[in-house]
Write an enzyme that holds these catalytic residues in place. Sequence first.
Site, PDB file in Angstrom:
ATOM      1  N   ASP A 207       0.875  -1.148   0.051  1.00  0.00           N
ATOM      2  CA  ASP A 207      -0.049  -0.075  -0.006  1.00  0.00           C
ATOM      3  C   ASP A 207       0.943   1.057   0.024  1.00  0.00           C
ATOM      4  O   ASP A 207       1.881   1.358   0.616  1.00  0.00           O
ATOM      5  CB  ASP A 207      -0.755  -0.113   1.242  1.00  0.00           C
ATOM      6  N   GLU A 263      14.041 -14.577   0.738  1.00  0.00           N
ATOM      7  CA  GLU A 263      14.163 -15.720   1.647  1.00  0.00           C
ATOM      8  C   GLU A 263      13.327 -16.681   1.671  1.00  0.00           C
ATOM      9  O   GLU A 263      13.835 -17.703   2.114  1.00  0.00           O
ATOM     10  CB  GLU A 263      14.245 -15.075   3.022  1.00  0.00           C
TER      11      GLU A 263
HETATM   12  C1  GLC Z   1      -3.925   3.333  -0.799  1.00  0.00           C
HETATM   13  C2  GLC Z   1      -5.258   2.236  -0.683  1.00  0.00           C
HETATM   14  C3  GLC Z   1      -6.522   2.991  -0.306  1.00  0.00           C
HETATM   15  C4  GLC Z   1      -6.130   3.504   1.183  1.00  0.00           C
HETATM   16  C5  GLC Z   1      -4.764   4.444   1.093  1.00  0.00           C
HETATM   17  C6  GLC Z   1      -4.308   4.448   2.696  1.00  0.00           C
HETATM   18  O1  GLC Z   1      -4.033   4.156  -1.660  1.00  0.00           O
HETATM   19  O2  GLC Z   1      -5.642   1.468  -1.973  1.00  0.00           O
HETATM   20  O3  GLC Z   1      -7.611   2.208  -0.202  1.00  0.00           O
HETATM   21  O4  GLC Z   1      -7.077   4.386   1.490  1.00  0.00           O
HETATM   22  O5  GLC Z   1      -3.782   3.570   0.251  1.00  0.00           O
HETATM   23  O6  GLC Z   1      -3.886   3.286   3.032  1.00  0.00           O
END
Ligand code: GLC
Length: 562
Positions: A207, A263
Amino acid sequence: MIGESPWWKRTTVYQVYPRSFSDSNADGIGDLPGVIDRLDYLHWLGVETIWLSPFYSSPQTDFGYDISDHFNIAPEYGDLEDCRRLIDEVHARGMKIVLDMVLNHTSIEHPWFQESRSSRNNDRRDFYIWRDGRRAAGSSGGAPPNNWRSMLGNSGWHHDPTTDQWYWASFLPFQPDLNYRNPAVKQAMLDVVRHWLREGADGLRLDIFNAIFKDASFADNPFSLRPLPSEHNPDGFFQRALHTQNHPDTIAFARELRAVVDEFRDPPRFVVGEVFGHTDLLREYCGAEGQGLNLVFLFKSLRTPLTAPALRELVREFELAFPEPLFPTYVFGNHDRPRGMERLGNDPAKARMLAAFQLTVRGVPFLYYGEEIGLGHHHGMPHELARDPIAARYRFLPRWLLPSMRRRGILINRDECRSPMPWGVGPHAGFSSGETPWLPVHPDSPLINVDAQRGDPGSVLSSYRRMLNLRRHSPALSDGTLALIEPRADARRVLAFARMHAHQTARVYLNLSDRELPLDLRDAPGVRLQSNLHDTPEAASGRRLLAPWEAVVIFDTDGVAT
Ligand code: GLC
């Protein structure tokens, strides 16, 4: 097979947003047992890997992208037993599973942050990014430490009265960024990564990976003329994201993370990064020899029009930037963006074409749940009832600004692309037998659902299944190199390319128009032709017409496993 690429290059990925996929206990919220119930469907469909958005413990303020315990499961989704069963059941079907890793930040409710904010001397203080404000005389709190903006346009600094300092959050205020310059944080988060790989995750989606490191100087970001950021340029809100995104230290960290992932060798694992920037910059995350992130999302495809010239340019750009051993990705929707069908004018013929393009081109295809039935974007959800925390931020924006933000792919209410998966014609389209699903089902669900399309060879679902299986069983489509072909027919309407593998060549012709167009195979026949529109293979010689929005794949050998 000698020379075969690693599995993660040959695979097809299907994103499940667990909250919206299938509710097994009638509480209106999709859950892990619900996903398990649908695995046979996904296997039948022919996807090889599923990626689940986060289901860890979380106050759900950003529906799981705000984690309060990385090692546990939020009760509305199930428990650790369900999670292990899900991983086993996926593997039992010969499929793979990708989990979401939110490395950049935690929830404000994570015990680390609770400790960190409690006093300036706390052992965990340095787990997050705290700074003194540029205090204006006489005011309490004063001005934020510098001009840095969050990804959403406001100052990313938030004043905490307990210690009279400011913490940094790249996204929403309740998602404080971890401080990766503290070796203990890096170690702790790499342990989270190792934990889930040990639990059996075959891959991890990272993310907002491009936000991990912020510049240690805390110098102001320079001015920029850009009002809004985009998928391929994070500058916006009148500043360059120089010190806040795509920092060289983040690119270096990609390699460190990859070494941890490597790993785990049996089977090999992979990481795919959510990163925003120009294609050439994104490549740096992978490293010239592929020693960084295995894959990165190339979100440019989210906004490329479905025309032959635009797709040709996109393929050219991705091919140039991601030659072997690098590998591109193709994405047309996710839980943050307008649904792909939106751009296709809700035309099923174009959805069948999108399936054909995405599943024949060189690059890992990421499908978003519902795409395979042509599920539309859910307009008309009342803004006041929105669950998405971003919608709350935009509630006070002038209405006239909304269409231009939408046009730029900025979703004002992400609920619109998260409506429950329509499985059939029952109450709530078979998503939940409870009273009220967490979001309303799409009003078109009585027509656009899995049951209605399953037995119809002309449906969008049948096209996806056909193309997924074609790719899966074809060495050329799943593992071949790509060369663009100049089509003899109209290049403004037809996109053509060849996929070449030691054991097979496939030529792909996509008619991206409303016209019938001739396809002349007399000089270059193949042994078999497969259309995206019906199941039966044809002989591949002589002349044939390409129907409007028809795609055909011509194989030169029958090296297609069944
Ligand atoms: C990313 C995710 C989104 C989330 C953001 C914060 O863009 O896809 O859904 O709100 O990160 O984690």
